[in-house]
Scaffold this active site. Structure first.
Site, PDB file in Angstrom:
ATOM      1  N   LEU B  58       0.831  -1.198   0.000  1.00 24.42           N
ATOM      2  CA  LEU B  58       0.000   0.000   0.000  1.00 24.42           C
ATOM      3  C   LEU B  58       0.873   1.260   0.000  1.00 24.42           C
ATOM      4  O   LEU B  58       1.255   1.750   1.064  1.00 24.42           O
ATOM      5  CB  LEU B  58      -0.896  -0.023   1.248  1.00 24.42           C
ATOM      6  CG  LEU B  58      -2.194   0.789   1.285  1.00 24.42           C
ATOM      7  CD1 LEU B  58      -2.909   0.583   2.598  1.00 24.42           C
ATOM      8  CD2 LEU B  58      -2.041   2.236   0.960  1.00 24.42           C
ATOM      9  N   GLU B  60       1.452   4.654  -2.840  1.00 21.79           N
ATOM     10  CA  GLU B  60       1.264   5.181  -4.191  1.00 21.79           C
ATOM     11  C   GLU B  60       2.531   5.786  -4.778  1.00 21.79           C
ATOM     12  O   GLU B  60       2.721   5.756  -6.000  1.00 21.79           O
ATOM     13  CB  GLU B  60       0.137   6.210  -4.218  1.00 21.79           C
ATOM     14  CG  GLU B  60      -1.252   5.603  -4.026  1.00 21.79           C
ATOM     15  CD  GLU B  60      -1.558   5.257  -2.584  1.00 21.79           C
ATOM     16  OE1 GLU B  60      -0.780   5.628  -1.689  1.00 21.79           O
ATOM     17  OE2 GLU B  60      -2.585   4.591  -2.344  1.00 21.79           O
ATOM     18  N   PHE B  83      -8.316   5.499  -6.069  1.00 24.00           N
ATOM     19  CA  PHE B  83      -9.150   6.671  -6.311  1.00 24.00           C
ATOM     20  C   PHE B  83      -8.199   7.812  -6.657  1.00 24.00           C
ATOM     21  O   PHE B  83      -7.059   7.823  -6.209  1.00 24.00           O
ATOM     22  CB  PHE B  83      -9.963   7.054  -5.065  1.00 24.00           C
ATOM     23  CG  PHE B  83     -11.088   6.124  -4.751  1.00 24.00           C
ATOM     24  CD1 PHE B  83     -12.384   6.400  -5.182  1.00 24.00           C
ATOM     25  CD2 PHE B  83     -10.864   4.964  -4.028  1.00 24.00           C
ATOM     26  CE1 PHE B  83     -13.435   5.529  -4.883  1.00 24.00           C
ATOM     27  CE2 PHE B  83     -11.910   4.088  -3.737  1.00 24.00           C
ATOM     28  CZ  PHE B  83     -13.192   4.371  -4.159  1.00 24.00           C
ATOM     29  N   ILE B  87      -3.872   9.497  -5.518  1.00 29.48           N
ATOM     30  CA  ILE B  87      -2.769   9.490  -6.485  1.00 29.48           C
ATOM     31  C   ILE B  87      -1.655  10.427  -6.023  1.00 29.48           C
ATOM     32  O   ILE B  87      -0.515  10.302  -6.436  1.00 29.48           O
ATOM     33  CB  ILE B  87      -3.299   9.885  -7.893  1.00 29.48           C
ATOM     34  CG1 ILE B  87      -2.389   9.353  -9.004  1.00 29.48           C
ATOM     35  CG2 ILE B  87      -3.479  11.375  -8.032  1.00 29.48           C
ATOM     36  CD1 ILE B  87      -2.964   9.514 -10.407  1.00 29.48           C
ATOM     37  N   HIS B 129     -12.815  10.681  -1.964  1.00 28.41           N
ATOM     38  CA  HIS B 129     -13.147   9.691  -2.990  1.00 28.41           C
ATOM     39  C   HIS B 129     -13.907  10.315  -4.163  1.00 28.41           C
ATOM     40  O   HIS B 129     -14.461   9.599  -4.979  1.00 28.41           O
ATOM     41  CB  HIS B 129     -13.991   8.556  -2.405  1.00 28.41           C
ATOM     42  CG  HIS B 129     -13.259   7.665  -1.441  1.00 28.41           C
ATOM     43  ND1 HIS B 129     -12.876   8.080  -0.195  1.00 28.41           N
ATOM     44  CD2 HIS B 129     -12.836   6.381  -1.542  1.00 28.41           C
ATOM     45  CE1 HIS B 129     -12.263   7.079   0.432  1.00 28.41           C
ATOM     46  NE2 HIS B 129     -12.224   6.043  -0.367  1.00 28.41           N
TER      47      HIS B 129
HETATM   48  C1  LIG Z   1      -3.248   6.976   0.252  1.00 28.80           C
HETATM   49  C2  LIG Z   1      -4.385   6.010   0.190  1.00 28.80           C
HETATM   50  N1  LIG Z   1      -4.332   4.999  -0.685  1.00 28.80           N
HETATM   51  C3  LIG Z   1      -5.360   4.132  -0.792  1.00 28.80           C
HETATM   52  C4  LIG Z   1      -6.455   4.259  -0.007  1.00 28.80           C
HETATM   53  C5  LIG Z   1      -7.614   3.280  -0.140  1.00 28.80           C
HETATM   54  N2  LIG Z   1      -7.649   2.440   1.046  1.00 28.80           N
HETATM   55  C6  LIG Z   1      -8.489   2.732   2.061  1.00 28.80           C
HETATM   56  S1  LIG Z   1      -8.262   1.728   3.353  1.00 28.80           S
HETATM   57  C7  LIG Z   1      -7.066   0.849   2.573  1.00 28.80           C
HETATM   58  C8  LIG Z   1      -6.395  -0.280   3.268  1.00 28.80           C
HETATM   59  C9  LIG Z   1      -5.814   0.141   4.568  1.00 28.80           C
HETATM   60  O1  LIG Z   1      -5.283  -0.949   5.236  1.00 28.80           O
HETATM   61  P1  LIG Z   1      -4.688  -0.828   6.687  1.00 28.80           P
HETATM   62  O2  LIG Z   1      -3.693   0.295   6.734  1.00 28.80           O
HETATM   63  O3  LIG Z   1      -4.225  -2.159   7.097  1.00 28.80           O
HETATM   64  O4  LIG Z   1      -5.908  -0.339   7.578  1.00 28.80           O
HETATM   65  P2  LIG Z   1      -7.291  -1.108   7.848  1.00 28.80           P
HETATM   66  O5  LIG Z   1      -8.262  -0.602   6.848  1.00 28.80           O
HETATM   67  O6  LIG Z   1      -7.052  -2.553   7.771  1.00 28.80           O
HETATM   68  O7  LIG Z   1      -7.690  -0.661   9.215  1.00 28.80           O
HETATM   69  C10 LIG Z   1      -6.861   1.360   1.289  1.00 28.80           C
HETATM   70  C11 LIG Z   1      -5.905   0.813   0.315  1.00 28.80           C
HETATM   71  C12 LIG Z   1      -6.480   5.332   0.900  1.00 28.80           C
HETATM   72  N3  LIG Z   1      -7.510   5.539   1.718  1.00 28.80           N
HETATM   73  N4  LIG Z   1      -5.430   6.189   0.983  1.00 28.80           N
END
Ligand SMILES: Cc1ncc(C[n+]2csc(CCOP(=O)(O)OP(=O)(O)O)c2C)c(N)n1
Ligand SMILES: [Mg+2]
Lengths: 368, 325
Positions: B58, B60, B83, B87, B129
């Site tokens: 995770l 970007e 989303f 980015i 979003h």
């Molecule tokens: C910068 C960013 N990239 C992508 C997302 C989309 N997104 C929302 S929650 C998530 C996963 C997060 O995982 P984690 O850090 O383990 O937290 P959890 O949701 O499991 O509590 C993603 C990829 C986002 N919110 N922010």
């Protein structure tokens, strides 16, 4: 063309990374103590108070999901299964500490002046949900890991102002892959900031399991490269979470510098109500995780102490539901914001250049 | 052959190109087993395997930087940003490297990559979003910014974007991801980049738009038509570089132009279009160019997003204004 001959030199090495990561648990999965409990946990009343908060958090969560399913709430991120992390963190914090959440730490926020109707407003598409009674905590933070740097900045502010207050930031396992996370850990170490990083490791970042996120055996060890201590706790053991976070906060408030705590837990629900975890994870894994339910564990312990009865449990479920229902009623009855709210808070006052847009907004009708 | 939605057309284009060109890889968060949060990459992992359909950690900045590196060394990566609001950690890599690799190496290296992201509001999503910030990318020399508005154009333009030797920011209007269905033959035929599409010819006014606003624009045009106004509609599709010739030719005929976009007004793509018409077609105008846009405000949370996104009434009012001027 010349070639260079390599001369072999005896290299002197410095051992920089020989480490162990401590893991702490006080109550096992069925609620049996595995070691003597910390002082706060020797008072059943205090444990009951926190137990009630976990139950309230879960009751709220269940209701929020059903509100979403019936079209009365937007996308909602459940905290099911992670109640001990949030309630434990919240219980460890002083009122004047600063909290920088991600987006599912309701059990912290409910102890810090955030109302359930605020949380519902946030997920219900209304900015007023972030205008809560606590005047210094940060609002929920959706861009993953960005909150860690705000927390570090806030910690720097405390340090410069000579205030002995700590900043607590919570993020997920996935968030530890972001640059912002590493940057925050690094600067906190470099500047010895009064900050506590809590990594809520619920094993999943939407559909990506932890093993695809990192090759590290623990997330706690990511602290080491920043020169700060890292440890693991059983995140489904409220006592372990509170104990570790409270110690780290005391250290931070007394110039002892930053810490990182990885709380190991499990996301029992879909990522959000917009997600379908059935696409990517085995139901058997979830079933197995239910056996480590943080609420059941503390209830078992309290019952073993004879400090909690089935009648009390029934009454708690009833009162929790009443509390949640009252908050929901409040949320549903809230007067909508005027359309001018779109511009009212953008700057301290609406700039001259946008007066015409402001006028346009004030005559824009709210459609259904 | 079944009719497909815009998001299914994205999937069809990805699958087609991956089947034809083994250098095409897709990468991003949750794009593998989960098939992407909007299902744009669904089933690709079964067809092409996890080596070419890559669930990333995770981060970007990492995704964008990896994409630059892969593209410079022989792959044709298609990166998904979950989303558009997420980015930005990758913005540094896109602006400082993807957009400049060819120029700074005098053509020795390049960046044949696609950076995909769903964008825009109107789906009741949480904070971050729903933004439309295409102008941020349109401002950057070296990038192409492409926005499809139908399933057929999503398919044809995405194929073109993947085949394009330079980086393309491919923004997908998620509000109309599933709005209409079309027959989109899976024949691998690309549509031209850098070209506007004239969707409907008319004589009285030119409506210029892109992305999800095509929906309100078409609806407004229908109402105007019923009132006897003859409307020409242009889908810009590639907002950078801009095909101003097609727009100028239309304005020369109609003498009136209304630009419609969801993004905030100031310094947006609509401003560029209006400026170029002023520079090159001022004498053809019977009325000043009008812009119907989002407010110069942070995209509101969803309870107020309808008030933010331009509606048919605003488009019609702007057209009336040009007619009565
Ligand atoms: C910068 C960013 N990239 C992508 C997302 C989309 N997104 C929302 S929650 C998530 C996963 C997060 O995982 P984690 O850090 O383990 O937290 P959890 O949701 O499991 O509590 C993603 C990829 C986002 N919110 N922010
Ligand atoms: Mg997680």
């Amino acid at each position: 063309m010349e070639t260079t001959k390599s001369t072999s030199t005896k290299s002197k090495s410095t051992i920089t990374a020989e480490f162990t990561i401590a893991y702490t648990q006080f109550l096992d999965a069925v609620g049996k103590p595995t070691q003597p409990l910390p002082k706060f946990a020797t008072k059943p009343d205090e444990l009951i108070r926190l137990y009630k908060l976990m139950v309230l958090t879960r009751t709220f969560d269940t209701k929020a999901i059903s509100l979403q399913r019936t079209g009365k709430l937007g996308t909602y991120a459940s905290s099911l299964g992670q109640e001990a992390v949030a309630v434990g963190v919240g219980a460890a914090m002083h009122a004047d500490d600063i909290f920088a959440p991600a987006y599912r730490e309701y059990g912290v926020q409910l102890q810090r002046g955030v109302k359930m109707q605020d949380i519902l407003a946030f997920w219900g598409g209304d900015e007023r949900g972030s205008d809560f009674a606590n005047k210094h905590d940060f609002p929920m933070c959706v861009p993953i890991a960005s909150q860690y740097l705000h927390a570090a900045g806030a910690a720097k502010a405390m340090q410069l102002q000579g205030q002995s207050r700590a900043v607590v930031a919570v993020g997920g396992d996935g968030s530890t892959s972001q640059g912002d996370f590493y940057e925050a850990v690094n600067v906190s170490g470099a500047w010895n900031l009064p900050i506590v990083f809590v990594v809520c490791n619920n094993q999943w970042a939407i559909s990506v399991p932890l093993r695809s996120q990192t090759r590290c055996q623990t997330l706690a060890q990511k602290a080491i490269a920043g020169g700060i201590p890292g440890e693991q706790v059983d995140g489904n053991d409220l006592i372990a979470v509170r104990n570790a976070v409270a110690n780290a906060i005391e250290k931070a408030r007394n110039n002892g510098g930053p810490s990182l705590i990885e709380a190991i837990t499990y996301r029992l629900h879909d990522h959000t109500t917009a997600d379908d975890a059935g696409r990517y994870r085995d139901e058997s894994e979830v079933k197995e995780a239910w056996q480590r339910d943080p609420i059941l564990r503390l209830r078992n312990y309290l019952k073993d102490l004879k400090a909690w009865s089935d009648d009390q449990e029934q009454e708690l479920l009833t009162t929790s539901k009443q509390q949640v229902d009252a908050a929901v009623a409040d949320y549903l009855q809230a007067k909508p914001q005027p359309t001018t709210a779109i511009l009212d808070y953008l700057y301290e006052s609406v700039p001259e250049a946008y007066q015409d847009q402001y006028q346009q907004l004030s005559t824009t009708k709210r459609s259904a | 052959m079944a009719e497909i939605t815009l998001v299914e057309a994205v999937n069809q284009a990805l699958a087609y190109e991956m089947s034809q060109d083994k250098d095409v890889v897709v990468l991003g968060e949750d794009i593998g087993v989960n098939g992407g949060v909007f299902r744009a990459t669904v089933d690709l992992i079964d067809k092409y395997g996890p080596e070419r359909v890559i669930d990333t950690p995770l981060a970007e900045s990492m995704i964008a930087g990896l994409t630059v590196g892969m593209a410079a060394q022989g792959l044709k990566p298609v990166a998904e940003f979950q989303f558009m609001g997420f980015i930005y950690p990758g913005f540094n890599q896109i602006v400082c490297h993807a957009a400049r690799m060819r120029n700074r190496t005098r053509g020795r290296l390049s960046c044949p990559a696609v950076f995909r992201a769903p964008y825009g509001g109107g789906i009741h999503a949480p904070e971050h979003h729903s933004e439309s910030t295409e102008a941020l990318f349109a401002h950057i020399p070296g990038l192409r910014v492409v926005i499809p508005s139908t399933p057929a154009r999503a398919y044809g333009l995405l194929l073109a974007a993947i085949r394009e030797p330079d980086p393309v920011i491919f923004l997908e209007p998620k509000r109309i991801y599933r709005f209409v269905k079309q027959h989109v033959p899976d024949n691998g035929e690309a549509l031209p980049l850098d070209r506007c599409f004239v969707l409907q010819e008319g004589n009285d006014v030119t409506l210029v738009t892109w992305g999800a606003m095509i929906k309100e624009t078409l609806a407004a045009a229908k109402q105007l038509q019923a009132q006897g106004v003859s409307v020409e509609i242009i889908d810009v599709a590639t907002v950078k570089p801009l095909d101003i010739e097609t727009i100028l030719a239309s304005v020369e005929k109609t003498g009136r132009c209304v630009v419609v976009h969801e993004a905030a007004k100031t310094c947006a793509v609509g401003a560029e279009i209006a400026a170029q018409i002023a520079e090159k077609g001022l004498m053809d105008l019977h009325a000043p160019v009008q812009r119907v846009t989002g407010f110069d405000a942070v995209m509101p949370y969803f309870k107020l997003e309808k008030q933010y996104i331009p509606d048919e009434a605003k488009i019609i009012a702007a057209v009336q204004h040009t007619l009565e001027f």
